[in-house]
Design a protein around this motif. Structure first.
Motif, PDB file in Angstrom:
ATOM      1  N   ASN B 240      -1.843   4.624  15.203  1.00  0.00           N
ATOM      2  CA  ASN B 240      -0.484   4.913  15.060  1.00  0.00           C
ATOM      3  C   ASN B 240      -0.161   3.870  13.823  1.00  0.00           C
ATOM      4  O   ASN B 240      -0.428   2.766  13.751  1.00  0.00           O
ATOM      5  CB  ASN B 240       0.313   4.085  16.191  1.00  0.00           C
ATOM      6  N   MET B 241       0.458   4.321  12.778  1.00  0.00           N
ATOM      7  CA  MET B 241       1.069   3.596  11.678  1.00  0.00           C
ATOM      8  C   MET B 241       2.144   2.821  12.051  1.00  0.00           C
ATOM      9  O   MET B 241       3.157   3.126  12.636  1.00  0.00           O
ATOM     10  CB  MET B 241       1.253   4.616  10.603  1.00  0.00           C
ATOM     11  N   ILE B 242       2.434   1.479  11.522  1.00  0.00           N
ATOM     12  CA  ILE B 242       3.356   0.522  11.814  1.00  0.00           C
ATOM     13  C   ILE B 242       3.743   0.117  10.554  1.00  0.00           C
ATOM     14  O   ILE B 242       2.850  -0.580   9.834  1.00  0.00           O
ATOM     15  CB  ILE B 242       3.060  -0.581  12.996  1.00  0.00           C
ATOM     16  N   LYS B 243       4.942  -0.076  10.332  1.00  0.00           N
ATOM     17  CA  LYS B 243       5.635  -0.940   8.852  1.00  0.00           C
ATOM     18  C   LYS B 243       5.937  -2.097   9.160  1.00  0.00           C
ATOM     19  O   LYS B 243       6.735  -2.275  10.342  1.00  0.00           O
ATOM     20  CB  LYS B 243       6.759  -0.094   8.347  1.00  0.00           C
ATOM     21  N   LYS B 244       5.522  -3.280   8.755  1.00  0.00           N
ATOM     22  CA  LYS B 244       6.040  -4.349   9.158  1.00  0.00           C
ATOM     23  C   LYS B 244       6.446  -5.156   7.732  1.00  0.00           C
ATOM     24  O   LYS B 244       5.571  -5.651   6.771  1.00  0.00           O
ATOM     25  CB  LYS B 244       4.884  -5.452   9.943  1.00  0.00           C
ATOM     26  N   ASP B 245       7.675  -5.669   7.590  1.00  0.00           N
ATOM     27  CA  ASP B 245       8.075  -6.146   6.391  1.00  0.00           C
ATOM     28  C   ASP B 245       7.843  -5.119   5.108  1.00  0.00           C
ATOM     29  O   ASP B 245       7.923  -3.869   5.473  1.00  0.00           O
ATOM     30  CB  ASP B 245       7.370  -7.535   5.922  1.00  0.00           C
ATOM     31  N   ASP B 246       6.732  -5.574   4.086  1.00  0.00           N
ATOM     32  CA  ASP B 246       6.322  -4.547   3.013  1.00  0.00           C
ATOM     33  C   ASP B 246       5.199  -3.994   3.314  1.00  0.00           C
ATOM     34  O   ASP B 246       4.509  -3.160   2.530  1.00  0.00           O
ATOM     35  CB  ASP B 246       6.702  -5.284   1.616  1.00  0.00           C
ATOM     36  N   ARG B 247       4.149  -4.627   4.387  1.00  0.00           N
ATOM     37  CA  ARG B 247       3.001  -4.206   4.937  1.00  0.00           C
ATOM     38  C   ARG B 247       2.835  -3.228   5.686  1.00  0.00           C
ATOM     39  O   ARG B 247       3.740  -2.860   6.566  1.00  0.00           O
ATOM     40  CB  ARG B 247       2.213  -5.266   4.806  1.00  0.00           C
ATOM     41  N   THR B 248       1.926  -2.341   5.442  1.00  0.00           N
ATOM     42  CA  THR B 248       1.782  -1.048   6.489  1.00  0.00           C
ATOM     43  C   THR B 248       0.210  -1.409   7.427  1.00  0.00           C
ATOM     44  O   THR B 248      -0.800  -1.743   6.554  1.00  0.00           O
ATOM     45  CB  THR B 248       1.464   0.161   5.899  1.00  0.00           C
ATOM     46  N   PHE B 249       0.437  -1.110   8.670  1.00  0.00           N
ATOM     47  CA  PHE B 249      -0.765  -1.338   9.387  1.00  0.00           C
ATOM     48  C   PHE B 249      -0.931  -0.064  10.327  1.00  0.00           C
ATOM     49  O   PHE B 249      -0.095   0.607  10.710  1.00  0.00           O
ATOM     50  CB  PHE B 249      -0.625  -2.490  10.408  1.00  0.00           C
ATOM     51  N   VAL B 256      -6.058  -3.807  14.569  1.00  0.00           N
ATOM     52  CA  VAL B 256      -5.074  -3.473  13.620  1.00  0.00           C
ATOM     53  C   VAL B 256      -5.676  -3.469  12.580  1.00  0.00           C
ATOM     54  O   VAL B 256      -5.992  -4.616  12.068  1.00  0.00           O
ATOM     55  CB  VAL B 256      -3.449  -4.367  13.933  1.00  0.00           C
ATOM     56  N   ILE B 257      -5.569  -2.686  11.625  1.00  0.00           N
ATOM     57  CA  ILE B 257      -5.758  -2.669  10.255  1.00  0.00           C
ATOM     58  C   ILE B 257      -5.013  -2.582   9.140  1.00  0.00           C
ATOM     59  O   ILE B 257      -3.927  -1.460   9.386  1.00  0.00           O
ATOM     60  CB  ILE B 257      -7.040  -1.768  10.237  1.00  0.00           C
ATOM     61  N   GLU B 258      -4.856  -3.198   7.941  1.00  0.00           N
ATOM     62  CA  GLU B 258      -3.791  -3.067   7.060  1.00  0.00           C
ATOM     63  C   GLU B 258      -4.302  -2.016   6.059  1.00  0.00           C
ATOM     64  O   GLU B 258      -5.337  -1.877   5.785  1.00  0.00           O
ATOM     65  CB  GLU B 258      -3.721  -4.300   6.228  1.00  0.00           C
ATOM     66  N   VAL B 259      -3.485  -1.303   5.635  1.00  0.00           N
ATOM     67  CA  VAL B 259      -3.549  -0.120   4.807  1.00  0.00           C
ATOM     68  C   VAL B 259      -2.820  -0.136   3.570  1.00  0.00           C
ATOM     69  O   VAL B 259      -1.847  -0.726   3.410  1.00  0.00           O
ATOM     70  CB  VAL B 259      -3.635   1.417   5.543  1.00  0.00           C
ATOM     71  N   LYS B 265       4.788   8.892   4.588  1.00  0.00           N
ATOM     72  CA  LYS B 265       5.105   8.669   5.853  1.00  0.00           C
ATOM     73  C   LYS B 265       5.283   7.182   6.320  1.00  0.00           C
ATOM     74  O   LYS B 265       4.428   6.440   5.975  1.00  0.00           O
ATOM     75  CB  LYS B 265       3.892   9.462   6.870  1.00  0.00           C
ATOM     76  N   ILE B 266       5.967   6.947   7.219  1.00  0.00           N
ATOM     77  CA  ILE B 266       6.167   5.593   7.613  1.00  0.00           C
ATOM     78  C   ILE B 266       5.523   4.957   8.902  1.00  0.00           C
ATOM     79  O   ILE B 266       4.836   4.006   9.202  1.00  0.00           O
ATOM     80  CB  ILE B 266       7.526   4.998   7.592  1.00  0.00           C
ATOM     81  N   GLU B 267       5.868   6.026   9.858  1.00  0.00           N
ATOM     82  CA  GLU B 267       5.258   6.037  11.390  1.00  0.00           C
ATOM     83  C   GLU B 267       4.854   7.035  12.089  1.00  0.00           C
ATOM     84  O   GLU B 267       4.860   8.282  11.652  1.00  0.00           O
ATOM     85  CB  GLU B 267       6.285   5.357  12.106  1.00  0.00           C
ATOM     86  N   GLY B 268       3.983   6.815  12.940  1.00  0.00           N
ATOM     87  CA  GLY B 268       3.396   7.936  13.771  1.00  0.00           C
ATOM     88  C   GLY B 268       1.873   7.891  13.734  1.00  0.00           C
ATOM     89  O   GLY B 268       1.194   7.062  13.268  1.00  0.00           O
ATOM     90  N   ARG B 269       1.239   8.934  14.269  1.00  0.00           N
ATOM     91  CA  ARG B 269      -0.039   9.205  14.582  1.00  0.00           C
ATOM     92  C   ARG B 269      -0.626   9.501  13.212  1.00  0.00           C
ATOM     93  O   ARG B 269      -0.430  10.466  12.508  1.00  0.00           O
ATOM     94  CB  ARG B 269      -0.406   9.943  15.653  1.00  0.00           C
ATOM     95  N   VAL B 270      -1.842   8.738  12.822  1.00  0.00           N
ATOM     96  CA  VAL B 270      -2.663   8.968  11.638  1.00  0.00           C
ATOM     97  C   VAL B 270      -4.101   8.825  12.003  1.00  0.00           C
ATOM     98  O   VAL B 270      -4.591   8.463  12.910  1.00  0.00           O
ATOM     99  CB  VAL B 270      -2.371   8.145  10.562  1.00  0.00           C
ATOM    100  N   TYR B 271      -5.020   9.537  11.290  1.00  0.00           N
ATOM    101  CA  TYR B 271      -6.542   9.423  11.235  1.00  0.00           C
ATOM    102  C   TYR B 271      -6.752   8.615   9.873  1.00  0.00           C
ATOM    103  O   TYR B 271      -6.004   8.740   8.883  1.00  0.00           O
ATOM    104  CB  TYR B 271      -7.198  10.770  11.094  1.00  0.00           C
TER     105      TYR B 271
END
Lengths: 262, 351
Positions: B240-249, B256-259, B265-271
């Motif tokens: 699941n993609m998560i946005k925290k501050d300016d960073r995306t995980f 939890v991996i930083e990307v 897209k900001i949130e939701g299921r990703v591969y």
């Protein structure tokens, strides 16, 4: 290498000239030999007109019959593989290789009084011998293979995927044929009808066996040649050739794709 | 939705052997396989263009094995689009409406909506010969969708397209699938399509289904050496993609991996995937520009001669590629504690 190619080019051109001369010279000579007066006299000759008209319409009928009967069969041959298909295709080509009088005799043996089929026909009052029907039967027999082969090639040229998509969109096999296959293959079918009729109108050997009378144009030409000689038969031949050329030219123009027309 | 049972097809040149598949309603099912695996034959069997001698096909619970194609309401889009060359774009699209009269005002509405959605307004009067590859695909899609099929079959719809058209049509497929809820069944040999589009996938070879399952399952746990070799890809994860501050995980559940965050897209299921050669193995944590550094345990070492594949469990099993020299220098063994590091930009996302 380049010398040899040049030599071959010369051979191709020389052969081309020979072939063209071979085809056109007799025709041109025939046209030149008939005077205007004899031609105009022929045009007024009722017997000649009748025979040419008979030729044209029996040959057209052969084309139309081939179209109706041959189309579904050609479609089957283009789309389906089945055991013995090769044999079936060879049988279709048979009328093209059998000597013409033999065709007449073969048909006669089926419709004649010595065979049950002929007996049934005569009992219900259908006359094949010496009738327009007989002529049409013979012409269809010799012309049909040309139509079936041309139509089959036309259908093969239409991707079966298009038909598959059409079916998936709700069209039945028949609607698919009418809406997709036919519009894409009609030119080949028209060419097939032209070739079938062209073959039919030139038939002589088989027709004299089945129906000397009523006289189609080739029989009339032969009769006049036998009875009165070359100069008397030439104008009729010229007239028949002109009628045929005009008809086929018109149909040929119709069958050329729009974007290829000049 | 689609259920195929013990299907066998045997023709000279191609065959299907014991195909068993079950596809749920609304699924985006992707069928992978090398050329000649029988993928197109399977598609055409589902549409009804290939006669079935042995086996059954059910659609929405109804046995359609003997039904002709026109009774099945299944749309099909071929790789070459198979547009009717003698009809204009508009007539191509309207083709199916002649035979599906029910609710004609509704189908007309659907027609207008599709023309708008697929941006076909300006080309409606053109003949297929005058269309670009992307336009042809959009017309073929509209033509199949206008009859509101219960299933849409796609035969390598994205191959033979220019890269920019490919991107565009891929987006289009995803959007249509999400909007309509139609079950999609797509044949492809492009992994990007699988990761970007598929909810479920199968791999096929020589007329047989080798493996069916979730996309991650197939990539991470190939059931046969054929599947493993054919896919060839390692390190494919879902999260699941998560946005925290300016960073995306991305949260995979295990880690939890930083990307890299320049994404629409900001949130939701990703591969996402990380190439094994982009991962650094170290025995101590070290500070670098790499945003991702995780402790883990070596669980598998595969010797490939000059290179080694080292798999470590960092909450997910992740494989790194290192040279023989580094491998020997670190003297790695199964069970050793290591750190895996990679840059956020080395993470390839499929949204």
């Amino acid at each position: 290498m380049s010398n040899r190619r040049e030599f071959f080019t010369i051979v191709t051109v020389v052969c081309g000239v020979i072939v063209m001369g071979f085809i056109t010279l007799p025709l041109i000579k025939m046209f030149m030999s008939s005077s205007w007066s004899s031609l105009s006299a022929t045009v007024k000759d009722k017997d000649v007109l009748k025979s040419i008209w008979l030729s044209v319409y029996t040959a057209s009928l052969a084309g139309i019959i081939s179209f109706f009967v041959g189309t579904p069969f050609a479609y089957l041959l283009a789309r389906k593989d089945f055991p013995g298909k090769r044999i079936v295709e060879n049988i279709i080509d048979l009328p093209m290789v059998i000597p013409h009088p033999v065709v007449g005799i073969a048909i006669l043996s089926v419709v004649g009084r010595n065979y049950w089929f002929g007996q049934i026909l005569s009992r219900i009052g259908v006359r094949v011998m010496g009738s327009v029907l007989g002529i049409v039967v013979v012409l269809t027999f010799v012309g049909m293979p040309f139509y079936i082969n041309a139509a089959k090639d036309g259908f093969r040229g239409v991707s079966s995927r298009l038909e598959g998509v059409s079916r998936s969109l709700g069209a039945s096999l028949f609607s698919t044929f009418l809406r997709v296959t036919f519009p894409l293959a009609w030119r080949s079918m028209l060419v097939g009808i032209i070739m079938c009729s062209a073959r039919a109108i030139s038939e002589f050997g088989a027709v004299v066996v089945i129906a000397y009378h009523p006289m189609i144009a080739p029989v009339l030409i032969y009769e006049r040649f036998e009875a009165y000689g070359l100069s008397y038969s030439q104008p009729v031949a010229v007239l028949l050739t002109l009628v045929c050329l005009t008809l086929f030219l018109v149909l040929r123009i119709l069958s050329v794709p729009k974007d290829l027309k000049i | 939705m689609i259920k195929i049972e013990n299907l066998y097809i045997n023709f000279p040149g191609f065959s299907l052997k014991d195909i068993n598949l079950s596809i749920e309603k609304g699924e985006f099912f992707v069928l992978l396989g090398p050329t000649g695996a029988g993928k197109t034959v399977l598609l055409e069997t589902i549409v009804g263009l290939v006669p079935v001698k042995k086996g059954r096909i059910y659609i929405e619970g109804v046995d359609v094995t003997k039904e002709p194609p026109e009774k099945r309401r299944i749309g099909i889009v071929y790789q070459d689009c198979a547009l009717f060359p003698h009809l204009t774009v508009l007539k191509n699209i309207k083709y199916g409406l002649h035979f599906n009269k029910q609710g004609s005002s509704e189908s007309l509405k659907r027609l207008h909506r599709l023309v708008e959605q697929l941006r076909l307004h300006s080309i409606l009067q053109r003949l297929p010969v005058n269309l670009s590859g992307g336009e042809m695909k959009r017309v073929a899609l509209a033509r199949a969708l206008v009859i509101n099929p219960s299933i849409l079959l796609l035969d390598e719809p994205l191959s033979a397209l220019d890269p920019n058209f490919k991107e565009e049509i891929r987006e289009e497929l995803k959007r249509i699938h999400q909007k309509t809820g139609i079950t999609f069944f797509m044949v492809t040999h492009d992994f990007t399509d699988v990761l970007y589009l598929a909810t479920k996938a199968a791999v096929m070879n020589e007329g047989k289904i080798e493996q069916v399952g979730d996309v991650t399952d197939i990539f991470q746990r190939p059931s046969s050496s054929f599947v493993a070799n054919f896919l060839g890809a390692k390190n494919i994860f879902r999260g699941n993609m998560i946005k925290k501050d300016d960073r995306t995980f991305v949260d995979t559940g295990g880690t939890v991996i930083e990307v890299a965050s320049n994404l629409r897209k900001i949130e939701g299921r990703v591969y996402f995937t990380v190439r094994p050669e982009d991962i650094i193995i170290s025995q101590r944590p070290f500070s670098s520009s790499a945003r991702n550094c995780y402790p883990g345990k070596v669980v598998e070492v595969i010797n490939r001669g000059e290179v080694f594949y080292v798999t470590a469990d960092i909450g997910e099993r992740m494989t790194a590629l290192i040279t023989k020299a580094s491998f020997e220098e670190m003297d790695l063994r199964e069970g050793d504690r290591v750190f895996l590091s990679f840059k956020a930009t080395a993470v390839h996302l499929f949204i």
